[in-house]
Design an enzyme around this catalytic site. Sequence first.
Site, PDB file in Angstrom:
ATOM      1  CB  ALA A  41      61.536 -14.413  20.814  1.00 50.55           C
ATOM      2  NE  ARG A  65      54.423 -22.712  33.486  1.00 48.34           N
ATOM      3  CZ  ARG A  65      55.537 -23.117  34.089  1.00 48.34           C
ATOM      4  NH1 ARG A  65      55.670 -23.004  35.399  1.00 48.34           N
ATOM      5  NH2 ARG A  65      56.526 -23.617  33.386  1.00 48.34           N
ATOM      6  N   GLY A 114      64.520 -32.572  27.351  1.00 49.92           N
ATOM      7  CA  GLY A 114      64.888 -33.569  26.359  1.00 49.92           C
ATOM      8  C   GLY A 114      66.164 -34.265  26.830  1.00 49.92           C
ATOM      9  CE1 TYR A 144      63.661  22.478  41.165  1.00 51.98           C
ATOM     10  CE2 TYR A 144      62.867  24.715  40.820  1.00 51.98           C
ATOM     11  CZ  TYR A 144      63.259  23.488  40.323  1.00 51.98           C
ATOM     12  OH  TYR A 144      63.252  23.274  38.972  1.00 51.98           O
ATOM     13  CB  ALA A 201      67.428  26.621  55.390  1.00 51.91           C
ATOM     14  CB  SER A 255      67.081  31.241  55.645  1.00 50.11           C
ATOM     15  OG  SER A 255      68.301  30.716  56.112  1.00 50.11           O
ATOM     16  CB  ALA A 292      66.591  35.821  56.237  1.00 51.30           C
TER      17      ALA A 292
END
Length: 456
Positions: A8, A14, A139, A366, A380, A405, A423
Amino acid sequence: MLNIIILAAGQGKRMQSDLPKVLHPIAGRAMLGHVLDAAQALSPDRIVVVVGHGADQVQAAFADGQLAFALQQPQQGTGHAVMQALPHLLEAQDAGDTTLVLYGDVPLVQADTLRALLQARGAGLALLTETLDDPGGYGRIVRDAQGRVRRIVEHKDASAAERAICEVNTGILAAPTAALRQWLGQIDNRNAQGEYYLTDIVGLAVRDGVPVAHAQPAAHWETLGVNSRVQQAQLERIWQAEQARRLLDQGVTLADPARFDLRGALRCGRDVFIDVGCVFEGDVQLDDGVRIGPHCVVRAARIGAGAVLDAYTHVDGALVGAAARIGPYARLRPGADIGPEAHVGNFVELKKTRLGRGSKANHLAYLGDAQIGDRVNVGAGTITCNYDGVNKFQTVIEDDAFIGSDSQLVAPVRVGQGATLGAGTTLTRDAPAGQLTLSRPRQQTVAGWTRPVRKG
Ligand code: UD1
Ligand code: CA
């Protein structure tokens, strides 16, 4: 004693890269890592990696692998490279002393092929060879009239007649360790490239009456090397196709095996379905009957039986319980733990959060650092405010709670069992069980109000 030497040291010009060639990945793992996997499967007594270009980087990348490293500086050919490894080799001074030579930029060689090569060696030398329609550059294996191997001639040193030989050297070979030492002491660099050729040991073995056997790789792609980004991309597709084939053989349905990417290890139960364009990383387990929708990214995760990840779901370091339904467009971050039959919908993000059995967070939320019980409904727009800019705090939501929500739960805070949040609540103190809590100014209507009108 089995020694494995992995060459290695080459630069890989390249590749047009600052990263040493053998650290470039195939399926998310450095090429050298793939070679080490095959090597380790043989349970060798010693692995020596010969490093040169970018030696520090290569060594650092594999520092924990109980490997020996030999520095080759400058690089004077494959024979010279193997010579640098000789001081590290282990020997029991018996016929079992074997040294296998592999290449860090030939990443897909499989342990079974190497076992076949070691088997073929007997007490002599064994070469991994292939017969190619277009042998240019390789080879060539030169045989005598009886078909016995005489030597290897490198393409640049070969005559026109030798260049017509289609049997080529893959470079991989297994040799008796003590003889290898002797032969390497006898090779020179008087050839077209001015290099010490490892391949010159073949002629010396023949001279010494040591039998030279050969084996062939089970698949042609096992011996393909990577010298350029094009070849890297080709091997990536070959390897992905091979991984896909193995999963199909195990009974997994892939909507399109050509649009499947696995960069790690994927274990699947029965009747798993995976749609197009998914990427799996790290260790992933999909239990019986799991369905993965299109374009999901799933990393270091376990998905329980019958669970569904809908399109464009992103899972990292998470657990998903049986028959849960996630997505589309959901994000499960590390420590997300979704209970059985729970639902996580679009644009919902969870981190270090347990969502209990049958609970739902279906839209735009979240949930971080939270313990959420069973049968909870998270409305929501709900956000756990878990971070004050310095510290993180826990939110606890007990079973059967209903979070209205657009609520913000300012942690640390607890919502009691069966509690309801109206809410738009900004919850800064615990909400008692079974009651409605809300923190909303009363709605009012201003009678007789009129909209302003433009003057002039
Ligand atoms: C070599 C073989 C050739 C074979 C071919 C298969 C020799 C002399 N020739 O040729 O018979 O058909 O592989 O691909 O062995 N390396 C070092 N240090 C060096 C030189 C090379 O570590 O000083 C490493 C390279 O990084 C590479 C490998 O050895 O991984 C092979 O070297 P390369 O120069 O590509 O060998 P070829 O000329 O292709
Ligand atoms: Ca070369």
